[in-house]
Design an enzyme around this catalytic site. Structure first.
Site, PDB file in Angstrom:
ATOM      1  N   THR A  33       4.518   5.054   5.472  1.00 28.80           N
ATOM      2  CA  THR A  33       4.430   6.104   6.488  1.00 28.80           C
ATOM      3  C   THR A  33       3.628   5.531   7.651  1.00 28.80           C
ATOM      4  OG1 THR A  33       4.386   7.795   4.767  1.00 28.80           O
ATOM      5  CG2 THR A  33       3.660   8.459   6.968  1.00 28.80           C
TER       6      THR A  33
ATOM      7  N   LYS B 235       9.514  12.460   8.580  1.00 30.02           N
ATOM      8  CA  LYS B 235       8.319  12.472   7.724  1.00 30.02           C
ATOM      9  C   LYS B 235       7.151  13.185   8.415  1.00 30.02           C
ATOM     10  CE  LYS B 235       5.357  11.126   4.547  1.00 30.02           C
ATOM     11  NZ  LYS B 235       5.347  11.591   3.172  1.00 30.02           N
TER      12      LYS B 235
ATOM     13  N   LYS C 107      -4.142  11.519   7.454  1.00 27.29           N
ATOM     14  CA  LYS C 107      -3.426  10.367   8.054  1.00 27.29           C
ATOM     15  C   LYS C 107      -2.088  10.830   8.634  1.00 27.29           C
ATOM     16  CE  LYS C 107      -0.589   6.430   6.906  1.00 27.29           C
ATOM     17  NZ  LYS C 107       0.140   5.674   5.910  1.00 27.29           N
TER      18      LYS C 107
HETATM   19  P1  NAD Z   1      -2.194   2.155  -1.718  1.00 24.07           P
HETATM   20  O1  NAD Z   1      -3.390   1.884  -0.891  1.00 24.07           O
HETATM   21  O2  NAD Z   1      -2.346   2.587  -3.132  1.00 24.07           O
HETATM   22  O3  NAD Z   1      -1.246   0.843  -1.737  1.00 24.07           O
HETATM   23  C1  NAD Z   1      -1.081  -0.029  -0.647  1.00 24.07           C
HETATM   24  C2  NAD Z   1      -1.012  -1.446  -1.209  1.00 24.07           C
HETATM   25  O4  NAD Z   1      -0.765  -2.345  -0.127  1.00 24.07           O
HETATM   26  C3  NAD Z   1      -2.310  -1.885  -1.893  1.00 24.07           C
HETATM   27  O5  NAD Z   1      -2.028  -2.348  -3.201  1.00 24.07           O
HETATM   28  C4  NAD Z   1      -2.830  -3.012  -0.989  1.00 24.07           C
HETATM   29  O6  NAD Z   1      -3.497  -4.033  -1.694  1.00 24.07           O
HETATM   30  C5  NAD Z   1      -1.526  -3.510  -0.388  1.00 24.07           C
HETATM   31  N1  NAD Z   1      -1.708  -4.247   0.867  1.00 24.07           N
HETATM   32  C6  NAD Z   1      -2.496  -3.934   1.918  1.00 24.07           C
HETATM   33  N2  NAD Z   1      -2.362  -4.867   2.890  1.00 24.07           N
HETATM   34  C7  NAD Z   1      -1.469  -5.771   2.433  1.00 24.07           C
HETATM   35  C8  NAD Z   1      -0.905  -6.964   2.966  1.00 24.07           C
HETATM   36  N3  NAD Z   1      -1.246  -7.410   4.185  1.00 24.07           N
HETATM   37  N4  NAD Z   1      -0.014  -7.643   2.216  1.00 24.07           N
HETATM   38  C9  NAD Z   1       0.334  -7.198   0.985  1.00 24.07           C
HETATM   39  N5  NAD Z   1      -0.165  -6.075   0.418  1.00 24.07           N
HETATM   40  C10 NAD Z   1      -1.053  -5.376   1.138  1.00 24.07           C
HETATM   41  O7  NAD Z   1      -1.323   3.213  -0.891  1.00 24.07           O
HETATM   42  P2  NAD Z   1      -0.118   4.143  -1.437  1.00 24.07           P
HETATM   43  O8  NAD Z   1      -0.653   5.464  -1.865  1.00 24.07           O
HETATM   44  O9  NAD Z   1       0.734   3.345  -2.374  1.00 24.07           O
HETATM   45  O10 NAD Z   1       0.656   4.400  -0.060  1.00 24.07           O
HETATM   46  C11 NAD Z   1       1.523   3.431   0.503  1.00 24.07           C
HETATM   47  C12 NAD Z   1       2.286   4.087   1.651  1.00 24.07           C
HETATM   48  O11 NAD Z   1       3.012   5.209   1.148  1.00 24.07           O
HETATM   49  C13 NAD Z   1       1.362   4.622   2.766  1.00 24.07           C
HETATM   50  O12 NAD Z   1       1.975   4.355   4.004  1.00 24.07           O
HETATM   51  C14 NAD Z   1       1.295   6.121   2.453  1.00 24.07           C
HETATM   52  O13 NAD Z   1       1.043   6.898   3.613  1.00 24.07           O
HETATM   53  C15 NAD Z   1       2.690   6.379   1.896  1.00 24.07           C
HETATM   54  N6  NAD Z   1       2.801   7.546   1.005  1.00 24.07           N
HETATM   55  C16 NAD Z   1       1.867   7.748   0.019  1.00 24.07           C
HETATM   56  C17 NAD Z   1       2.000   8.859  -0.822  1.00 24.07           C
HETATM   57  C18 NAD Z   1       1.008   9.107  -1.941  1.00 24.07           C
HETATM   58  O14 NAD Z   1       1.035  10.196  -2.526  1.00 24.07           O
HETATM   59  N7  NAD Z   1       0.157   8.161  -2.283  1.00 24.07           N
HETATM   60  C19 NAD Z   1       3.084   9.743  -0.659  1.00 24.07           C
HETATM   61  C20 NAD Z   1       4.033   9.494   0.333  1.00 24.07           C
HETATM   62  C21 NAD Z   1       3.879   8.382   1.164  1.00 24.07           C
END
Ligand code: NAD
Length: 289
Positions: free
Chosen positions: A93, A168, A243
């Site tokens: 997102t 979204k 966010k």
């Molecule tokens: P998270 O922080 O759990 O996971 C993100 C991952 O990306 C982490 O494991 C981190 O180590 C990795 N990362 C960061 N920088 C990096 C890089 N340069 N190279 C490789 N890996 C890297 O976050 P999440 O909850 O999994 O969310 C991910 C996306 O999904 C976000 O954009 C969030 O807004 C969206 N989202 C989350 C939810 C939810 O309920 N958690 C729901 C819908 C959408």
């Protein structure tokens, strides 16, 4: 199919596992060693750098925290490193401007790319029941659909590049507004002498029905099961809702759209998160009323 998956956090970890289950060869990279070892347990091949993971890939899927990281990963390590003609799918997102900019850079370099943010939280990511809202050309969408389907309840083309991010941000702004409204109505019913469960039974079958009231009731012990019944643990964190609201406010400003209730909702979640509640489910606004 050979699929590179970058970003194996709360969401990406389960999504990559579902691609493995569907029979794909998944090549994973994350900065976190813990996330990588979990991905290995789930059957992914793991790599110590993005270019290694995307080498030879038919498709690259990213699930990263924000637009700055998405742009850095694609421009430094994916564009020019993945094979010519590979399909890129960014499920993160992020802000609309960055989504469109990265897609244009990928297209200019001879790739196909779609933005494909998701609705549904960690349970839907693990269960393969996410809703994907996809922005990109019809041809890119047709290529992306079979990659997304093992992770999805629904895969919907929203329109051209960036349209997935627009869907979204609008969806989650609406969700924040009706969640706050639901909390206010439940608290008012209670304070005015009406049993909240009785109010739920009436309003969930009246014109007040909405997902927050009917399916995710934010008052403990009332209506549908939700994180409210578990001290607001798990669910969709208030910090993530903030966010998304900030992305929506930025999008509204760029588009010249008037969103007074969206702005008010953003202020309410900002105050809630700044008070130390960022990890609580977004229905915990109920506790402030
Ligand atoms: P998270 O922080 O759990 O996971 C993100 C991952 O990306 C982490 O494991 C981190 O180590 C990795 N990362 C960061 N920088 C990096 C890089 N340069 N190279 C490789 N890996 C890297 O976050 P999440 O909850 O999994 O969310 C991910 C996306 O999904 C976000 O954009 C969030 O807004 C969206 N989202 C989350 C939810 C939810 O309920 N958690 C729901 C819908 C959408």
């Amino acid at each position: 199919m050979k699929i590179a998956f970058i970003g194996l956090g709360n969401m990406g970890g389960g999504m990559a596992a579902n691609l493995v289950r569907a029979g794909h060869e998944v090549h994973a990279f994350d900065l976190s060693p813990e996330a990588l070892s979990k991905a290995a347990e789930n059957g992914c091949a793991t790599h110590s750098a993005v270019p290694d993971a995307v080498a030879g890939a038919d498709a690259v899927v990213t699930m990263l925290p924000n637009g700055g990281i998405v742009k850095a990963v694609y421009t430094a390590d994916v564009i020019g490193k993945a094979p010519a003609g590979a399909l890129f799918i960014d499920c993160s997102t992020i802000d609309l401007a960055t989504a469109r900019e990265v897609t244009q850079a990928a297209i200019d370099a001879g790739y196909d790319m779609v933005d494909a943010p998701v609705s549904g939280g960690i349970a839907a990511a693990n269960g393969g029941t996410l809703t994907f809202m996809v922005g990109g050309s019809e041809a890119a969408f047709d290529k992306a659909r079979p990659v997304l389907e093992p992770m999805a309840k629904a895969v919907i083309r929203a329109g051209d590049s960036g349209a997935g991010q627009v869907a979204k941000m609008c969806n989650n702004m609406l969700l924040a507004i009706h969640m706050i409204g639901t909390c206010e109505a439940l608290a008012l019913a209670d304070k005015a002498g009406l049993d909240p469960q009785t109010f739920y039974e009436i309003s969930s079958k009246s014109t007040g029905y909405c997902w927050s009231l009917n399916d995710y009731t934010p008052a403990p012990g009332v209506g549908a099961a939700s994180p409210a019944d578990n001290g607001y643990a798990g669910g969709f964190a208030s910090a993530l809702m903030l966010k998304d609201l900030r992305l929506a406010m930025g999008g509204a400003e760029t588009a010249g759209a008037s969103v007074p209730l969206g702005e008010h909702a953003a202020k309410i979640y900002e105050a809630f998160v700044e008070a130390g509640n960022g990890g609580k489910d977004f229905g915990a606004i109920f506790t402030t009323l």
